[in-house]
Design a protein around this motif. Structure first.
Motif, PDB file in Angstrom:
ATOM      1  N   VAL A  31       0.850  -1.183   0.000  1.00 10.31           N
ATOM      2  CA  VAL A  31       0.000   0.000   0.000  1.00 10.31           C
ATOM      3  C   VAL A  31       0.893   1.242   0.000  1.00 10.31           C
ATOM      4  O   VAL A  31       1.835   1.338   0.774  1.00 10.31           O
ATOM      5  CB  VAL A  31      -0.929   0.012   1.234  1.00 10.31           C
ATOM      6  CG1 VAL A  31      -1.728   1.294   1.310  1.00 10.31           C
ATOM      7  CG2 VAL A  31      -1.847  -1.205   1.191  1.00 10.31           C
ATOM      8  N   ILE A  32       0.571   2.187  -0.879  1.00 13.48           N
ATOM      9  CA  ILE A  32       1.389   3.397  -1.014  1.00 13.48           C
ATOM     10  C   ILE A  32       0.641   4.590  -0.423  1.00 13.48           C
ATOM     11  O   ILE A  32      -0.482   4.877  -0.821  1.00 13.48           O
ATOM     12  CB  ILE A  32       1.736   3.659  -2.487  1.00 13.48           C
ATOM     13  CG1 ILE A  32       2.559   2.496  -3.039  1.00 13.48           C
ATOM     14  CG2 ILE A  32       2.472   4.971  -2.639  1.00 13.48           C
ATOM     15  CD1 ILE A  32       2.881   2.615  -4.500  1.00 13.48           C
ATOM     16  N   ASP A  33       1.283   5.266   0.526  1.00 17.36           N
ATOM     17  CA  ASP A  33       0.756   6.519   1.051  1.00 17.36           C
ATOM     18  C   ASP A  33       1.752   7.622   0.720  1.00 17.36           C
ATOM     19  O   ASP A  33       2.709   7.396  -0.026  1.00 17.36           O
ATOM     20  CB  ASP A  33       0.455   6.425   2.551  1.00 17.36           C
ATOM     21  CG  ASP A  33       1.703   6.185   3.391  1.00 17.36           C
ATOM     22  OD1 ASP A  33       2.840   6.234   2.854  1.00 17.36           O
ATOM     23  OD2 ASP A  33       1.550   5.958   4.602  1.00 17.36           O
ATOM     24  N   HIS A  34       1.567   8.810   1.269  1.00 16.37           N
ATOM     25  CA  HIS A  34       2.456   9.938   0.939  1.00 16.37           C
ATOM     26  C   HIS A  34       3.898   9.670   1.365  1.00 16.37           C
ATOM     27  O   HIS A  34       4.838  10.022   0.649  1.00 16.37           O
ATOM     28  CB  HIS A  34       1.951  11.231   1.575  1.00 16.37           C
ATOM     29  CG  HIS A  34       0.675  11.714   0.981  1.00 16.37           C
ATOM     30  ND1 HIS A  34       0.577  12.197  -0.300  1.00 16.37           N
ATOM     31  CD2 HIS A  34      -0.584  11.770   1.483  1.00 16.37           C
ATOM     32  CE1 HIS A  34      -0.659  12.523  -0.566  1.00 16.37           C
ATOM     33  NE2 HIS A  34      -1.402  12.281   0.498  1.00 16.37           N
ATOM     34  N   ALA A  35       4.096   9.042   2.517  1.00 17.14           N
ATOM     35  CA  ALA A  35       5.458   8.768   2.998  1.00 17.14           C
ATOM     36  C   ALA A  35       6.170   7.750   2.108  1.00 17.14           C
ATOM     37  O   ALA A  35       7.355   7.920   1.788  1.00 17.14           O
ATOM     38  CB  ALA A  35       5.410   8.272   4.435  1.00 17.14           C
ATOM     39  N   ILE A  36       5.467   6.720   1.691  1.00 18.81           N
ATOM     40  CA  ILE A  36       6.066   5.698   0.822  1.00 18.81           C
ATOM     41  C   ILE A  36       6.375   6.306  -0.542  1.00 18.81           C
ATOM     42  O   ILE A  36       7.439   6.063  -1.119  1.00 18.81           O
ATOM     43  CB  ILE A  36       5.133   4.484   0.688  1.00 18.81           C
ATOM     44  CG1 ILE A  36       4.878   3.846   2.059  1.00 18.81           C
ATOM     45  CG2 ILE A  36       5.688   3.471  -0.302  1.00 18.81           C
ATOM     46  CD1 ILE A  36       6.126   3.401   2.789  1.00 18.81           C
ATOM     47  N   LEU A  37       5.447   7.095  -1.069  1.00 17.59           N
ATOM     48  CA  LEU A  37       5.685   7.751  -2.360  1.00 17.59           C
ATOM     49  C   LEU A  37       6.881   8.690  -2.283  1.00 17.59           C
ATOM     50  O   LEU A  37       7.729   8.707  -3.185  1.00 17.59           O
ATOM     51  CB  LEU A  37       4.435   8.509  -2.798  1.00 17.59           C
ATOM     52  CG  LEU A  37       4.516   9.193  -4.164  1.00 17.59           C
ATOM     53  CD1 LEU A  37       4.816   8.185  -5.264  1.00 17.59           C
ATOM     54  CD2 LEU A  37       3.216   9.931  -4.449  1.00 17.59           C
ATOM     55  N   ALA A  38       6.990   9.439  -1.200  1.00 21.71           N
ATOM     56  CA  ALA A  38       8.129  10.347  -1.032  1.00 21.71           C
ATOM     57  C   ALA A  38       9.441   9.568  -0.941  1.00 21.71           C
ATOM     58  O   ALA A  38      10.465  10.003  -1.479  1.00 21.71           O
ATOM     59  CB  ALA A  38       7.942  11.206   0.213  1.00 21.71           C
ATOM     60  N   THR A  39       9.409   8.419  -0.294  1.00 22.00           N
ATOM     61  CA  THR A  39      10.608   7.584  -0.191  1.00 22.00           C
ATOM     62  C   THR A  39      11.025   7.077  -1.569  1.00 22.00           C
ATOM     63  O   THR A  39      12.207   7.105  -1.924  1.00 22.00           O
ATOM     64  CB  THR A  39      10.355   6.404   0.758  1.00 22.00           C
ATOM     65  OG1 THR A  39       9.980   6.919   2.044  1.00 22.00           O
ATOM     66  CG2 THR A  39      11.587   5.529   0.908  1.00 22.00           C
ATOM     67  N   ALA A  40      10.053   6.629  -2.363  1.00 24.86           N
ATOM     68  CA  ALA A  40      10.355   6.158  -3.716  1.00 24.86           C
ATOM     69  C   ALA A  40      10.880   7.305  -4.583  1.00 24.86           C
ATOM     70  O   ALA A  40      11.846   7.133  -5.341  1.00 24.86           O
ATOM     71  CB  ALA A  40       9.114   5.542  -4.346  1.00 24.86           C
ATOM     72  N   GLU A  41      10.270   8.481  -4.471  1.00 23.10           N
ATOM     73  CA  GLU A  41      10.734   9.642  -5.231  1.00 23.10           C
ATOM     74  C   GLU A  41      12.164  10.011  -4.850  1.00 23.10           C
ATOM     75  O   GLU A  41      12.967  10.370  -5.713  1.00 23.10           O
ATOM     76  CB  GLU A  41       9.805  10.825  -5.003  1.00 23.10           C
ATOM     77  CG  GLU A  41       8.461  10.678  -5.690  1.00 23.10           C
ATOM     78  CD  GLU A  41       7.505  11.808  -5.368  1.00 23.10           C
ATOM     79  OE1 GLU A  41       7.785  12.612  -4.451  1.00 23.10           O
ATOM     80  OE2 GLU A  41       6.471  11.892  -6.046  1.00 23.10           O
TER      81      GLU A  41
END
Length: 81
Positions: A31-41
């Motif tokens: 599951v992707i939330d804002h924190a996971i997306l920011a980590t991937a970015e």
């Protein structure tokens, strides 16, 4: 590498990589939330990671629990995790 938190196999083992050679993000059920997306970015923009991989597995208890939930606060679903 986005991998499930309850996976029994480390991504490093699958790709024959040493510890620290892969940028691994582990979440509940991918599951992707804002924190996971920011980590991937961060991985893409700052570490110049050329490929993002989402790695799932069979019989994921987290996905089963979420699929069986009656609503957003169904405690019965989380008890199977």
């Amino acid at each position: 590498m986005l991998s499930c938190a309850d996976s029994q196999v480390p991504p490093e083992h699958v790709f024959n990589a040493g510890l620290g050679e892969l940028f691994v993000i582990r979440t509940a059920g991918q599951v992707i939330d804002h924190a996971i997306l920011a980590t991937a970015e961060y991985g893409v923009e700052q570490l110049h990671i050329p490929l993002l991989v989402v790695m799932g597995h069979e019989s994921c208890e987290i996905v089963k629990g979420a699929a069986g939930a009656k609503g957003p606060y169904d405690r019965r679903a989380s008890s199977t995790w």
